[in-house]
Design an enzyme around this catalytic site. Structure first.
Site, PDB file in Angstrom:
ATOM      1  N   TYR A  97       0.820  -1.226   0.000  1.00  0.00           N
ATOM      2  CA  TYR A  97       0.000   0.000   0.000  1.00  0.00           C
ATOM      3  C   TYR A  97       0.847   1.267   0.000  1.00  0.00           C
ATOM      4  CZ  TYR A  97       1.275  -0.250   4.927  1.00  0.00           C
ATOM      5  OH  TYR A  97       1.994  -0.329   6.100  1.00  0.00           O
ATOM      6  N   GLY A  98       2.168   1.117   0.166  1.00  0.00           N
ATOM      7  CA  GLY A  98       3.038   2.286   0.283  1.00  0.00           C
ATOM      8  C   GLY A  98       4.208   2.165  -0.670  1.00  0.00           C
TER       9      GLY A  98
ATOM     10  N   GLU B  22      11.899  -3.343   5.765  1.00  0.00           N
ATOM     11  CA  GLU B  22      10.793  -2.730   6.509  1.00  0.00           C
ATOM     12  C   GLU B  22      10.912  -3.019   8.003  1.00  0.00           C
ATOM     13  OE1 GLU B  22       9.420  -0.742   4.761  1.00  0.00           O
ATOM     14  OE2 GLU B  22       9.419  -1.500   2.722  1.00  0.00           O
TER      15      GLU B  22
END
Ligand code: BEZ
Length: 191
Positions: free
Chosen positions: A26-27, A99
Site C-alpha cells: 500500500y506504500g 521494513e
C-alpha cells in the site's frame, strides 16, 4: 517492541511450507519493487486506511529526526487499494530487513479487481511500536515531510512517488492528496 522488527517477523509466521505467498503493498511497495515476484495484481483490503503516522529512522529520516511514512490504521467501512504481489517465501528475508523499523507482518484477506479473494501478508506499523508518531494535521505532516531526509533520500520523494503510483493504479487517496497539495508550494521554494 524493539525498533528492529526483523527477528520478530521471522518468528511470526512459518512460511516454509508455502510455495508462494501473496503480499499486499500500500506504500513504498507500490513504487519500489526491488524484489522478484511471480505475478502482481491490484487488490484491496477492507477496514484499513493509509496514514502518514509512522516515523522513519532508517529510510526517510534519522533516529534524531525521523521522517514520516505510511502505516495502515483500522478504519471500519474504508477500503485500501494497492498492489498485491505473489512472491516466493524467501523474498520476506529481504523485505523484513527493508521494513524493519516497526513493521510487523499480518495475514489479511485481500480482494482482486475481478472479485476473487486470497489470503496474504501485509506489513503494518502498529501504535505500540517505538517509531510510531501518530495523528497530526495534514498541513503539519506536509511540513514534516518537506523537512525530512534519510539514507533512502528525501521524504518528499516517498510522498510524490507514492501519489504518482496510486494515480497509475487509478486510486485517489484523500489523505495522500491533501498532504501533496500542502507540500507542493513548499517544493517550489527548492533550488
Ligand atoms: C507497503 O507498501 O505495503 C509497505 C509500507 C510500509 C512498510 C512495509 C510495506
Amino acid at each position: 517492541m524493539p525498533h528492529d522488527t526483523t527477528a520478530i517477523n521471522k518468528q511470526r509466521q512459518d512460511l516454509s511450507q508455502h510455495e508462494s505467498v501473496w503480499l499486499f503493498g500500500y506504500g513504498s511497495l507500490i513504487y519500489k519493487v526491488d524484489f522478484p515476484y511471480l505475478e502482481r495484481q491490484p487488490a484491496s483490503i477492507e477496514g484499513w486506511s493509509r496514514r502518514f503516522w509512522q516515523g522513519s529512522h532508517d529510510h526517510r529520516g534519522t533516529p534524531e529526526q525521523p521522517g514520516r511514512v505510511l502505516t495502515l490504521i483500522k478504519t471500519p467501512g474504508e477500503r485500501c487499494t494497492g498492489m498485491a504481489y505473489r512472491v516466493s517465501p524467501d523474498v520476506f528475508e529481504h523485505l523484513d530487513h527493508r521494513e524493519k523499523n516497526g513493521y510487523l507482518r499480518f495475514f489479511t484477506p485481500m480482494t482482486f479487481t475481478d472479485g476473487t479473494q486470497a489470503e496474504g501478508l501485509v506489513y503494518i506499523a502498529t501504535e505500540d511500536n517505538a517509531a510510531f508518531l501518530g495523528e497530526a494535521d495534514e498541513a503539519d505532516i506536509a511540513k514534516h515531510i518537506a523537512d525530512s531526509v534519510g539514507p533512502s533520500g528525501k521524504n518528499t520523494e516517498y510522498l510524490l512517488k507514492l501519489s504518482d503510483g496510486l494515480a497509475e493504479l487509478g486510486v485517489t487517496d484523500p489523505h495522500v492528496e491533501a498532504i501533496r497539495r500542502h507540500l507542493e508550494p513548499m517544493l517550489q521554494d527548492e533550488p
